[in-house]
Design an enzyme around this catalytic site. Structure first.
Site, PDB file in Angstrom:
ATOM      1  N   ARG A 242       0.975  -1.374   0.163  1.00  0.00           N
ATOM      2  CA  ARG A 242       0.029   0.124  -0.051  1.00  0.00           C
ATOM      3  C   ARG A 242       0.819   1.319   0.033  1.00  0.00           C
ATOM      4  O   ARG A 242       1.927   1.399   0.787  1.00  0.00           O
ATOM      5  CB  ARG A 242      -1.034  -0.097   1.165  1.00  0.00           C
ATOM      6  CG  ARG A 242      -2.033  -1.075   1.160  1.00  0.00           C
ATOM      7  CD  ARG A 242      -3.018  -1.082   2.500  1.00  0.00           C
ATOM      8  NE  ARG A 242      -3.921  -2.251   2.429  1.00  0.00           N
ATOM      9  CZ  ARG A 242      -3.751  -3.300   2.861  1.00  0.00           C
ATOM     10  NH1 ARG A 242      -2.598  -3.721   3.177  1.00  0.00           N
ATOM     11  NH2 ARG A 242      -4.741  -4.203   2.844  1.00  0.00           N
ATOM     12  N   LYS A 267      -3.716  -1.048   8.217  1.00  0.00           N
ATOM     13  CA  LYS A 267      -5.201  -1.484   8.086  1.00  0.00           C
ATOM     14  C   LYS A 267      -5.631  -2.245   9.075  1.00  0.00           C
ATOM     15  O   LYS A 267      -6.777  -2.158   9.668  1.00  0.00           O
ATOM     16  CB  LYS A 267      -5.407  -1.607   6.773  1.00  0.00           C
ATOM     17  CG  LYS A 267      -6.964  -1.451   6.383  1.00  0.00           C
ATOM     18  CD  LYS A 267      -7.188  -1.632   4.917  1.00  0.00           C
ATOM     19  CE  LYS A 267      -8.550  -1.461   4.440  1.00  0.00           C
ATOM     20  NZ  LYS A 267      -8.759  -1.572   3.145  1.00  0.00           N
ATOM     21  N   HIS A 330      -1.697   3.380  -5.578  1.00  0.00           N
ATOM     22  CA  HIS A 330      -2.338   2.237  -5.340  1.00  0.00           C
ATOM     23  C   HIS A 330      -2.514   1.188  -6.272  1.00  0.00           C
ATOM     24  O   HIS A 330      -2.734   0.148  -6.177  1.00  0.00           O
ATOM     25  CB  HIS A 330      -3.630   2.639  -4.534  1.00  0.00           C
ATOM     26  CG  HIS A 330      -4.381   1.578  -3.563  1.00  0.00           C
ATOM     27  ND1 HIS A 330      -4.607   0.411  -3.978  1.00  0.00           N
ATOM     28  CD2 HIS A 330      -4.101   1.658  -2.209  1.00  0.00           C
ATOM     29  CE1 HIS A 330      -4.983  -0.081  -2.859  1.00  0.00           C
ATOM     30  NE2 HIS A 330      -4.768   0.604  -1.806  1.00  0.00           N
ATOM     31  N   ARG A 333      -0.793  -2.118  -6.854  1.00  0.00           N
ATOM     32  CA  ARG A 333      -1.253  -3.390  -6.474  1.00  0.00           C
ATOM     33  C   ARG A 333      -2.095  -4.193  -7.269  1.00  0.00           C
ATOM     34  O   ARG A 333      -2.037  -5.349  -7.412  1.00  0.00           O
ATOM     35  CB  ARG A 333      -1.981  -3.118  -5.032  1.00  0.00           C
ATOM     36  CG  ARG A 333      -1.151  -2.502  -3.981  1.00  0.00           C
ATOM     37  CD  ARG A 333      -2.084  -2.062  -2.857  1.00  0.00           C
ATOM     38  NE  ARG A 333      -2.563  -2.985  -2.170  1.00  0.00           N
ATOM     39  CZ  ARG A 333      -2.132  -3.986  -1.105  1.00  0.00           C
ATOM     40  NH1 ARG A 333      -0.716  -3.953  -1.026  1.00  0.00           N
ATOM     41  NH2 ARG A 333      -2.846  -4.744  -0.530  1.00  0.00           N
ATOM     42  N   HIS A 357      -3.988  -9.326   2.324  1.00  0.00           N
ATOM     43  CA  HIS A 357      -5.482  -9.245   2.321  1.00  0.00           C
ATOM     44  C   HIS A 357      -6.046 -10.206   3.038  1.00  0.00           C
ATOM     45  O   HIS A 357      -5.225 -11.382   3.734  1.00  0.00           O
ATOM     46  CB  HIS A 357      -6.128  -9.550   0.910  1.00  0.00           C
ATOM     47  CG  HIS A 357      -5.896  -8.434   0.012  1.00  0.00           C
ATOM     48  ND1 HIS A 357      -6.227  -8.619  -1.381  1.00  0.00           N
ATOM     49  CD2 HIS A 357      -5.597  -7.021   0.095  1.00  0.00           C
ATOM     50  CE1 HIS A 357      -5.842  -7.166  -1.995  1.00  0.00           C
ATOM     51  NE2 HIS A 357      -5.696  -6.318  -0.980  1.00  0.00           N
ATOM     52  N   TYR A 367      -5.039 -13.569   8.841  1.00  0.00           N
ATOM     53  CA  TYR A 367      -3.756 -13.143   8.763  1.00  0.00           C
ATOM     54  C   TYR A 367      -2.450 -13.974   8.783  1.00  0.00           C
ATOM     55  O   TYR A 367      -2.435 -14.508  10.214  1.00  0.00           O
ATOM     56  CB  TYR A 367      -3.371 -11.736   9.030  1.00  0.00           C
ATOM     57  CG  TYR A 367      -4.432 -10.719   8.589  1.00  0.00           C
ATOM     58  CD1 TYR A 367      -4.268 -10.118   7.338  1.00  0.00           C
ATOM     59  CD2 TYR A 367      -5.503 -10.368   9.323  1.00  0.00           C
ATOM     60  CE1 TYR A 367      -5.290  -9.347   6.775  1.00  0.00           C
ATOM     61  CE2 TYR A 367      -6.439  -9.468   8.955  1.00  0.00           C
ATOM     62  CZ  TYR A 367      -6.412  -9.036   7.920  1.00  0.00           C
ATOM     63  OH  TYR A 367      -7.208  -8.073   7.343  1.00  0.00           O
TER      64      TYR A 367
END
Length: 403
Positions: A242, A267, A330, A333, A357, A367
């Site tokens: 990001r 995030k 961005h 990505r 993600h 994650y």
């Protein structure tokens, strides 16, 4: 004798507090300093009591008499006007303590520690700008769906449809928190399901055609801006993190000997690992000679702060690219995700893990920084080699799909 306006206006203080009576228990009390207060003397359950009816001249003789008459009506009904005032004041304080803004800020304070700072700032700014001015002072339990919809329509009228949906979502979270803490009985936002037109989300501009991507990479290679920004531009498509995470990168997170970069995903506040291809390590070693003694890999004009969040997009525009329709920071990505899968046949789950993600596995882990790490190392080097070939205009033959 009843008082007159002139008598009240011309009343002078004495050596002791004095009282001027109007009748029916109403009198004007004048302090030695000259202050004038309206008082009402009455009896309730055989006891003499007094209450204040306001201060002159804010409350004139006519207003004081109306307040006296209202208190007399309460007495006639068996209600102590003094106690009624206390109850009304307590209710007002309770309404203020349970206003939408008070509850919303309480909810926000509890949720903020688990959010990225940028995400938290957007939420509180949205509430302060678009919701609090109209609903902030209202008791949370008294707000109904039509009143909430009026606030959302006001946001829509300026064309901010996505903000209206997000404001509805945030208000719903506040209402549900109020219900959970006993300050409201229900969440009225649920009644507005379907009341707002759906929002068509636009994806970040990205280049996914290999030929055009080669042109972009050559443009980056010839960038005439500062060395720091150029290094960021070279690494952006290669590492496809990001933009904010690249901009805020700190040297403490890099191990160039192991060819790894570890950082906390803003995030989700989870640790992420980026395997570094040899090309990235070479760029970082060269940059380290310039900024390695500082905290940030890409410092801005102030050496103690990172470069501007607009630096990458500004550089792209300087190279002649439209960041609204062609490519944005961005968008690298999306470029990597599309080409890695379609051109290089990398498994989607490997790409998604590298993109940091949410990819739940059989154990429910959303994650996992080490998941597919071997495949990701191979993929990152393969991707960097692919970019080199595209920049040179060579034809790339995809490797066999990973098992």
């Amino acid at each position: 004798m009843p008082l007159t306006d002139a008598a009240v206006r011309n009343a002078k203080p004495g050596e002791k507090p004095t009282r001027l009576f109007d009748g029916g228990g109403l009198y004007l009390e004048i302090s030695t300093a000259g202050g004038k207060w309206w008082r009402l003397k009455y009896r309730f359950n055989g006891k003499e009591k007094r209450i204040s009816l306001g201060v002159y001249p804010a409350i004139g003789l006519k207003d004081a008499r109306e307040r006296r008459d209202k208190a007399k009506k309460e007495l006639a009904k068996g209600v102590d006007p003094g106690e009624a005032r206390k109850a009304q004041k307590a209710a007002t304080l309770d309404r203020a303590a349970n206003s939408f803004e008070v509850i919303a800020r309480e909810w926000f304070a509890r949720q903020k520690p688990g959010w990225a700072s940028g995400h938290a700032d957007k939420i509180i700014q949205r509430l302060e700008k678009d919701v609090f001015p109209w609903l902030g002072g209202r008791p949370v339990a008294e707000i109904a769906a039509p009143e909430l919809l009026t606030v959302l329509r006001r946001i829509e009228e300026r064309g901010a449809h996505d903000t209206a949906h997000r404001a509805l979502q945030n208000c719903g979270q506040v209402f549900r928190y109020a219900v959970a803490t006993g300050r409201a009985e229900r969440d009225p936002s649920g009644d507005l399901r379907g009341a707002l037109p759906p929002v068509k989300h636009e994806h970040y501009a990205a280049i996914t055609d290999p030929v055009k991507m080669g042109e972009l990479l050559r443009a980056i290679d010839g960038f005439q801006g500062t060395f720091i920004v150029k290094c960021a531009l070279l690494l952006a498509p290669m590492l496809f993190v990001r933009p904010g995470e690249l901009r805020l990168a700190e040297w403490s997170g890099f191990n160039l000997e192991k060819a790894e970069w570890r950082y906390l995903v803003t995030k989700t506040k989870t640790e992420h690992l980026v395997p570094l291809p040899t090309q990235a390590v070479a760029i970082l070693r060269e940059l380290h000679a310039l900024t390695g003694q500082r905290q940030h890999v890409f410092p801005g004009r102030d050496p103690h702060k990172p470069m501007s969040g607009a630096a990458i997009n500004a550089a792209l525009r300087r190279m002649g690219y439209d960041t609204r329709t062609e490519i944005t920071g961005h968008g690298f990505r999306a470029m990597a995700r599309t080409i890695l899968h379609e051109e290089l046949q990398v498994k989607p789950e490997v790409i998604e893990h590298q993109l940091a993600h949410r990819v739940p596995d059989t154990l429910g882990t959303a994650y996992n920084r080490t998941k597919f790490l071997k495949e990701r190392r191979t993929m990152m080097q393969q991707w960097a080699d692919y970019l080199v070939c595209m920049k040179q205009g060579a034809q790339v033959i995809p490797l066999p799909a990973q098992g």
